[in-house]
Motif scaffolding. Structure first.
Motif, PDB file in Angstrom:
ATOM      1  N   ARG A  69       0.861  -1.189   0.000  1.00 18.15           N
ATOM      2  CA  ARG A  69       0.000   0.000   0.000  1.00 18.15           C
ATOM      3  C   ARG A  69       0.893   1.234   0.000  1.00 18.15           C
ATOM      4  O   ARG A  69       1.909   1.260   0.693  1.00 18.15           O
ATOM      5  CB  ARG A  69      -0.881   0.045   1.258  1.00 18.15           C
ATOM      6  N   VAL A  70       0.487   2.240  -0.748  1.00 16.81           N
ATOM      7  CA  VAL A  70       1.267   3.476  -0.763  1.00 16.81           C
ATOM      8  C   VAL A  70       0.338   4.668  -0.637  1.00 16.81           C
ATOM      9  O   VAL A  70      -0.744   4.690  -1.221  1.00 16.81           O
ATOM     10  CB  VAL A  70       2.126   3.613  -2.045  1.00 16.81           C
ATOM     11  N   SER A  71       0.753   5.651   0.152  1.00 20.40           N
ATOM     12  CA  SER A  71       0.070   6.939   0.248  1.00 20.40           C
ATOM     13  C   SER A  71       1.029   7.992  -0.300  1.00 20.40           C
ATOM     14  O   SER A  71       2.048   8.292   0.323  1.00 20.40           O
ATOM     15  CB  SER A  71      -0.315   7.259   1.693  1.00 20.40           C
ATOM     16  N   CYS A  72       0.686   8.524  -1.460  1.00 16.92           N
ATOM     17  CA  CYS A  72       1.562   9.507  -2.099  1.00 16.92           C
ATOM     18  C   CYS A  72       1.435  10.853  -1.398  1.00 16.92           C
ATOM     19  O   CYS A  72       0.382  11.196  -0.877  1.00 16.92           O
ATOM     20  CB  CYS A  72       1.192   9.652  -3.573  1.00 16.92           C
ATOM     21  N   PRO A 154       9.898   4.505   3.207  1.00  9.82           N
ATOM     22  CA  PRO A 154      11.206   3.982   2.791  1.00  9.82           C
ATOM     23  C   PRO A 154      12.241   5.103   2.776  1.00  9.82           C
ATOM     24  O   PRO A 154      11.889   6.291   2.709  1.00  9.82           O
ATOM     25  CB  PRO A 154      10.939   3.441   1.380  1.00  9.82           C
ATOM     26  N   VAL A 155      13.494   4.733   2.857  1.00 11.85           N
ATOM     27  CA  VAL A 155      14.580   5.715   2.877  1.00 11.85           C
ATOM     28  C   VAL A 155      14.677   6.391   1.509  1.00 11.85           C
ATOM     29  O   VAL A 155      14.587   5.738   0.463  1.00 11.85           O
ATOM     30  CB  VAL A 155      15.912   5.034   3.229  1.00 11.85           C
ATOM     31  N   GLN A 165      17.316  -6.109   0.240  1.00 12.06           N
ATOM     32  CA  GLN A 165      17.935  -6.597   1.477  1.00 12.06           C
ATOM     33  C   GLN A 165      17.206  -6.149   2.738  1.00 12.06           C
ATOM     34  O   GLN A 165      17.206  -6.885   3.742  1.00 12.06           O
ATOM     35  CB  GLN A 165      19.395  -6.133   1.524  1.00 12.06           C
ATOM     36  N   GLN A 166      16.589  -4.966   2.713  1.00 12.50           N
ATOM     37  CA  GLN A 166      15.971  -4.458   3.942  1.00 12.50           C
ATOM     38  C   GLN A 166      14.441  -4.460   3.920  1.00 12.50           C
ATOM     39  O   GLN A 166      13.819  -4.646   4.955  1.00 12.50           O
ATOM     40  CB  GLN A 166      16.474  -3.037   4.223  1.00 12.50           C
ATOM     41  N   HIS A 178       2.656  -0.558   4.421  1.00 10.10           N
ATOM     42  CA  HIS A 178       2.091   0.711   3.954  1.00 10.10           C
ATOM     43  C   HIS A 178       3.204   1.741   3.929  1.00 10.10           C
ATOM     44  O   HIS A 178       3.695   2.158   4.978  1.00 10.10           O
ATOM     45  CB  HIS A 178       0.971   1.159   4.904  1.00 10.10           C
ATOM     46  N   PHE A 179       3.622   2.144   2.726  1.00  9.16           N
ATOM     47  CA  PHE A 179       4.576   3.240   2.591  1.00  9.16           C
ATOM     48  C   PHE A 179       3.793   4.546   2.703  1.00  9.16           C
ATOM     49  O   PHE A 179       3.013   4.892   1.814  1.00  9.16           O
ATOM     50  CB  PHE A 179       5.285   3.184   1.240  1.00  9.16           C
ATOM     51  N   ASN A 180       4.007   5.276   3.805  1.00 11.18           N
ATOM     52  CA  ASN A 180       3.208   6.484   4.047  1.00 11.18           C
ATOM     53  C   ASN A 180       3.838   7.753   3.464  1.00 11.18           C
ATOM     54  O   ASN A 180       3.260   8.834   3.569  1.00 11.18           O
ATOM     55  CB  ASN A 180       2.932   6.659   5.539  1.00 11.18           C
ATOM     56  N   ARG A 181       5.000   7.630   2.860  1.00 15.01           N
ATOM     57  CA  ARG A 181       5.601   8.713   2.072  1.00 15.01           C
ATOM     58  C   ARG A 181       6.287   8.070   0.881  1.00 15.01           C
ATOM     59  O   ARG A 181       6.942   7.037   1.027  1.00 15.01           O
ATOM     60  CB  ARG A 181       6.610   9.537   2.884  1.00 15.01           C
TER      61      ARG A 181
END
Length: 474
Positions: A69-72, A154-155, A165-166, A178-181
């Motif tokens: 899931r991603v929130s742009c 994510p970084v 790897q991470q 969920h990537f929130n950024r």
């Protein structure tokens, strides 16, 4: 009819210190300039007919390692680039991507969902040979069933190894992340050719605007082209940009204070104390409308030039456009060209309004952005993809130096104009290599402004070398 270009003044009494600048001025002779830029008038019946929709691509069969899931976050073009990155990440890690969520909490507070801006069925189906995309998570992963996905950003500027790897081990543990950024979370460079071309495929083919946006975007283009060739001017002199950048050149003391209060009101605009003139001298401020007027004249455009202003509300309103309108009376905006009833459906939908401006900018004969933000860079990339259409990449640091010299009398007009042209001789969207700066990814050239991996035209470019199946301009 050709876009008007300023006639050169008589060079009989040019000051001797012009030197090389005078020679450059001759290269920009009005007729040579118009031919060089390839301005043509195109009537509605000259437009290419739309090709039939391609057959569905075969679905890729793979075992999914989890759901992404991603929130742009950000404006339309920042989110657009992020969506392309997230499709590439999903492909790299063999994930199932949930249709991205768009930012509703930014400065613009736009309530639009993905399907309000992009053709969601086309997005899913046109990429199904690469990534499995679904509209919503399966019920068993919903909060109703007490499932708590891992939420994280994510970084920034990460490469493939970071995700392999991470991040991949986290999916094996949590199943849903969920990537929130999502802004700038994938590197510009050092990414495999396969993934770079997938980013292009999403950008140029998968992200197709909705039929409603395409209808009115094409309507705008037809109206403008009916009056001749045009320059699209992305005049980024808007309240949010000035507050964020701390640029107050040309503002009153009251306006400068208002912009400062706004900057402090948004906690994610982290830099608060900004010296405006220092920022301007570094080329980090958008040009003011008055500065823009001088630069356009110096580049060779005259009062017959048709200019479409692609922007939201200009800070200071019509008062700040006085000098620009005086120099270029053929200025148009979407609010002048579309019926109020047509525009009403886009009110308070800044991303949908930006999509209209984006279409008109990409289709223009010349594109001039006054600030290299996301809109400017993504539009530049689309114009490169369409054959390196003329896009002025303004050297604002040099421009500020020249403007100040002209306005304090150090340079006369002919010197100023020739110097501006010399500074931009190689900054008009010509093919060029993307700049790579090891260990400084934020200072590199942006991938979406110059996706050179996708711009070659030999057989080795693969399926993403052509603009088929992309948003069509009629």
């Amino acid at each position: 009819m050709e876009i008007g270009v300023r006639s050169e003044r008589s060079m009989e009494k040019v000051p001797p210190l012009l030197g090389q600048l005078v020679a450059v001025g001759h290269l920009w002779h009005p007729h040579l300039l118009s031919r060089f830029m390839g301005f043509t008038k195109m009537s509605a019946r000259d437009q290419p007919s739309l090709p039939p929709p391609p057959p569905p691509v075969p679905a890729r069969n793979y075992s999914s390692n989890g759901f992404l899931r991603v929130s742009c976050n950000g404006g339309l073009n920042q989110m657009r680039s992020a969506i392309c990155d997230m499709v590439a990440v999903a492909r790299l890690l063999n994930l199932t991507l949930v249709v991205p969520e768009l930012d509703k909490t930014s400065f613009w507070a736009d309530p639009s969902n993905f399907e309000d801006i992009f053709d969601v069925s086309h997005f899913i189906n046109s990429l199904r040979d690469e990534v499995r995309i679904i509209k919503r998570l399966p019920k068993k992963f919903s909060a109703r069933y007490e499932h708590q996905p891992l939420e994280m950003p994510p970084v920034s500027w990460s490469n493939e190894q970071y995700y392999l790897q991470q991040i991949l081990p986290l999916f094996r543990k949590h199943k849903v992340i969920h990537f929130n950024r999502t802004d700038s979370r994938l590197s510009n460079n050092g990414i495999s050719l396969e993934l770079q071309r997938l980013r292009c495929r999403v950008n140029f083919q998968g992200l197709k605007f909705t039929p409603k946006i395409e209808e009115f975007g094409n309507k705008l283009i037809r109206i403008i082209r009916g009056k001749g060739p045009y320059v699209a001017l992305h005049l980024r002199y808007e309240m949010d940009m000035l507050a964020f950048s701390g640029c107050t050149h040309g503002c009153t003391d009251q306006e400068a204070e208002e912009l400062k209060r706004m900057r402090y009101a948004f906690p994610w605009w982290k830099e608060k104390e900004i010296i405006s003139e220092e920022r301007r001298s570094q080329g980090l401020c958008p040009l003011t409308p008055e500065e823009t007027s001088l630069i356009l004249r110096a580049l060779g455009f005259d009062k017959n030039t048709q200019i479409y202003i692609a922007s939201g509300e200009i800070y200071g309103g019509e008062r700040r456009l006085t000098a620009l309108r005086a120099a270029f009376p053929r200025i148009v905006k979407k609010e002048m060209l579309l019926d109020p009833e047509d525009l009403r459906q886009f009110q308070n939908r800044s991303s949908q309004m930006a999509a209209l401006d984006f279409m008109v900018s990409v289709a223009s004969d010349v594109f001039v952005p006054t600030y290299d933000g996301n809109m400017a860079r993504v539009a530049e990339g689309h114009r490169r993809y369409q054959g390196h259409k003329k896009t002025f990449q303004l050297d604002r640091r040099k421009i500020v130096e020249l403007l100040d010299s002209y306005q304090n009398g150090t340079l006369v007009w002919d010197e100023f104009s020739a110097a501006v042209r010399l500074a931009h001789e190689q900054r008009m969207g010509q093919p060029t290599r993307r700049k790579v700066i090891p260990d400084k990814p934020k200072e590199e050239d942006y991938f979406y402004a110059n996706p050179e991996e996708c711009l070659c035209d030999d057989a080795g470019c693969g399926n993403s070398s052509g603009p088929s199946n992309s948003t069509q301009v009629q």
